[in-house]
Design an enzyme around this catalytic site. Sequence first.
Site, PDB file in Angstrom:
ATOM      1  N   SER A   1       1.289  14.319  -8.001  1.00 13.77           N
ATOM      2  CA  SER A   1       1.816  15.040  -6.769  1.00 13.77           C
ATOM      3  C   SER A   1       0.643  14.685  -5.666  1.00 13.77           C
ATOM      4  CB  SER A   1       1.952  16.672  -6.821  1.00 13.77           C
ATOM      5  OG  SER A   1       3.016  16.688  -7.829  1.00 13.77           O
TER       6      SER A   1
ATOM      7  N   GLY B   1      14.383  25.413   3.119  1.00 15.05           N
ATOM      8  CA  GLY B   1      13.916  24.723   2.021  1.00 15.05           C
ATOM      9  C   GLY B   1      15.052  23.522   1.756  1.00 15.05           C
TER      10      GLY B   1
ATOM     11  N   CYS C   1      10.858   9.097   4.272  1.00 15.12           N
ATOM     12  CA  CYS C   1       9.497   9.498   3.323  1.00 15.12           C
ATOM     13  C   CYS C   1      10.016   9.807   1.835  1.00 15.12           C
ATOM     14  CB  CYS C   1       8.714  10.390   4.051  1.00 15.12           C
ATOM     15  SG  CYS C   1       8.342   9.973   5.952  1.00 15.12           S
ATOM     16  N   LEU C   2      10.869  10.993   1.904  1.00 13.07           N
ATOM     17  CA  LEU C   2      11.450  11.485   0.777  1.00 13.07           C
ATOM     18  C   LEU C   2      11.981  10.529  -0.276  1.00 13.07           C
ATOM     19  CD1 LEU C   2      12.429  14.926   1.950  1.00 13.07           C
ATOM     20  CD2 LEU C   2      10.487  14.597   0.891  1.00 13.07           C
TER      21      LEU C   2
ATOM     22  N   GLN D   1      16.078  15.384 -41.063  1.00 17.58           N
ATOM     23  CA  GLN D   1      17.067  14.888 -40.441  1.00 17.58           C
ATOM     24  C   GLN D   1      16.882  15.414 -38.931  1.00 17.58           C
ATOM     25  OE1 GLN D   1      20.533  14.986 -42.109  1.00 17.58           O
ATOM     26  NE2 GLN D   1      20.249  13.474 -43.677  1.00 17.58           N
TER      27      GLN D   1
ATOM     28  N   GLU E   1      10.885  18.285  -3.274  1.00 13.59           N
ATOM     29  CA  GLU E   1      11.577  16.961  -2.737  1.00 13.59           C
ATOM     30  C   GLU E   1      13.013  16.981  -3.017  1.00 13.59           C
ATOM     31  OE1 GLU E   1       9.185  13.755  -2.632  1.00 13.59           O
ATOM     32  OE2 GLU E   1       7.312  14.992  -2.910  1.00 13.59           O
TER      33      GLU E   1
END
Lengths: 245, 415
Positions: free
Chosen positions: B121, B167, B269-270, B310, B394
């Site tokens: 990050s 957000g 940018c994202l 298994q 993001e």
Amino acid sequence: MNILVCITHVPDTTSRIAFTNDNTEFDKNGVQFIIGPYDDYALARAVELKEQHGGKITVLNVGEAETEPTIRKALAIGADEAVRVNAFPSDSFFVANQIAAVAKQGEYDLILMGRESIDFNGGMVHGMVGELLGLPSFSPVMQLDVEGTTAKITREIEGGKEKLEVSLPFVAGCQEPIAEWKIPNMRGIMSARTKPLNVVEPTDATVHSQLSKYELPPAKGAVKMIDADNVEELVDLLKNEAKVI
Amino acid sequence: MTTIHSETKLPMATDKASQIQKSSKQDLFEHPDFYLLDDLLSEEHKMVRSAVRDFVKREISPYIESWAEHAYFPYEMVKKFGEIGAFGPQLPEKYGCGGMDYIAYGLIMQEIERGDSGMRSTASVQGSLVMYPIYKFGNEEQRQKYLPKLASGEWLGCFGLTEPDHGSNPSGMTTHFKDMGDHYLLNGAKMWISNAPHADVAVVWAKNEEGRIHGLIVERGMEGFSTPETHGKWSLRASATGELVFDNVKVPKENLLPGKSGLGAPMMCLDSARYGIAWGAIGAAMDCYESARRYTLEREQFGKPIASFQLQQKKLAEMLTEITKAQLLNYRLGQLFNEGKATTAQISMAKRNAVETALNIAREARQMHGGMGITQEYPMMRHMANLESVVTYEGTHDIHLLILGADITGIPAFK
């Protein structure tokens, strides 16, 4: 300062070692190749010496075309140019002759390499190169500082260390802690693509040794735990099973 | 021009620094490559990956569990990331950057996040969210002033888009600036900002008097600008997160990014950062998978390695399948980026797929380690907790789904 650094192209230390063709060839399948770790120390010290004193680093490898990614990495780490002697490195004497031939073409103040390769671990090439060039050769060198035309070196000897003052030029087989390995940065990797990598044909030299067969060491056996009070069983096993006493 | 006063940054927590311990455990990571993807990489790509892997093994792996435990942001890593070239490797060399392609950029992010998502990050915020907009939307003076120092790690940057009340809907932002003739007056607040507490430079998105979104470069030391740290995170604990508070901050006019305005600018940018996340999350997944593969081969129960059962083999087989699919998706997306053809919806698919894959693999791998899996001895719990941020930031997992939904149907569901 003009430095020649000789590097080997060897399997990564964590590689699984296997052989093919009736145990006469090393199986390269899936094996990563790296700059010999001891050679990497030599290269790292060369880069530091260049930072201190200026000059040029030439990196040299005796090997076929497959070694070029390894050479490019040395250029990314900080060598200015590279020479590849286009030949399979058959044995120490052959390789030493190739290095000596290249070294004669340039006026090198220092010829550095690892104390030994980590594939065949011969540890002879630096001595042979010194002899062929008529230069002193030191190994294993743990410290190397240069002032003017003199170098102070520390060499590991049986049970201790030897500190020496030597006039340039000379040959050194290096080991830790002469420098910390350098990781190439992104700018180094990008600039490596444009640095010169000259391929030269080998000089004639005798190959003195012939490989007949590879053999892996015996697999490690399981550990047997014996009760601390049962010394008799321990002695019996050491005598009759391990056959060490 | 306001100068940057580094002494006004958050002081280093020296009490924490003294508690950091170096692990003696050797990091033996090797990446899985089931579909021989390496054959598609150039020698340079492989050298990039190997260099960053060596860097992570030397600089991050021995300390990361301790950094995370103590919620310690290792500021010294900023300079080290700069030296290795992890900041803006895809931007031109003339600004001190790497000049590399997007596959190389992806591999760098993969290797760093294999170490830790918080470390990735730090690197991807700097490269994709700070340097990228300055390069893309800034003028030459701004590029010359900021990019070399951000590339070298002399300065740390952050990106201010998300707000306390906005957000998933950034267009509702309330942070705004007013033209005062010789400067702009900036007011508002941003939240959940990676790198904020230690940042020298912030690329901040705010509305002008007409309600149009613009990018502004805000510098540490400008009066009225503060960056309080967000405490108590159970995720990305080795990365510093904070707020950006603007209380009548006078921003010089030359700090406005002139190249692009509107929400499309921060979204570009994202796109770049989300691409890095797609590669990065698969790095975290590989680390968990590799740890599980090794552990199940070593751990014995009922007289044989648990890898011989298994149920464990099913888990390993499914993990490798998902990692391989994601690797191929990321690689192709990298090619599209290199050709300038990657779309936002394609990037959403890759980010969403990679993070979900990584979260599932972290959880499965944790279980395969039994009780040991909950300790710092193994990386899964840390990756798992980190990935809860990665699946949220993001663009949340749901928003990426709706971006895809809108792309498929032509009907946006979130407006």
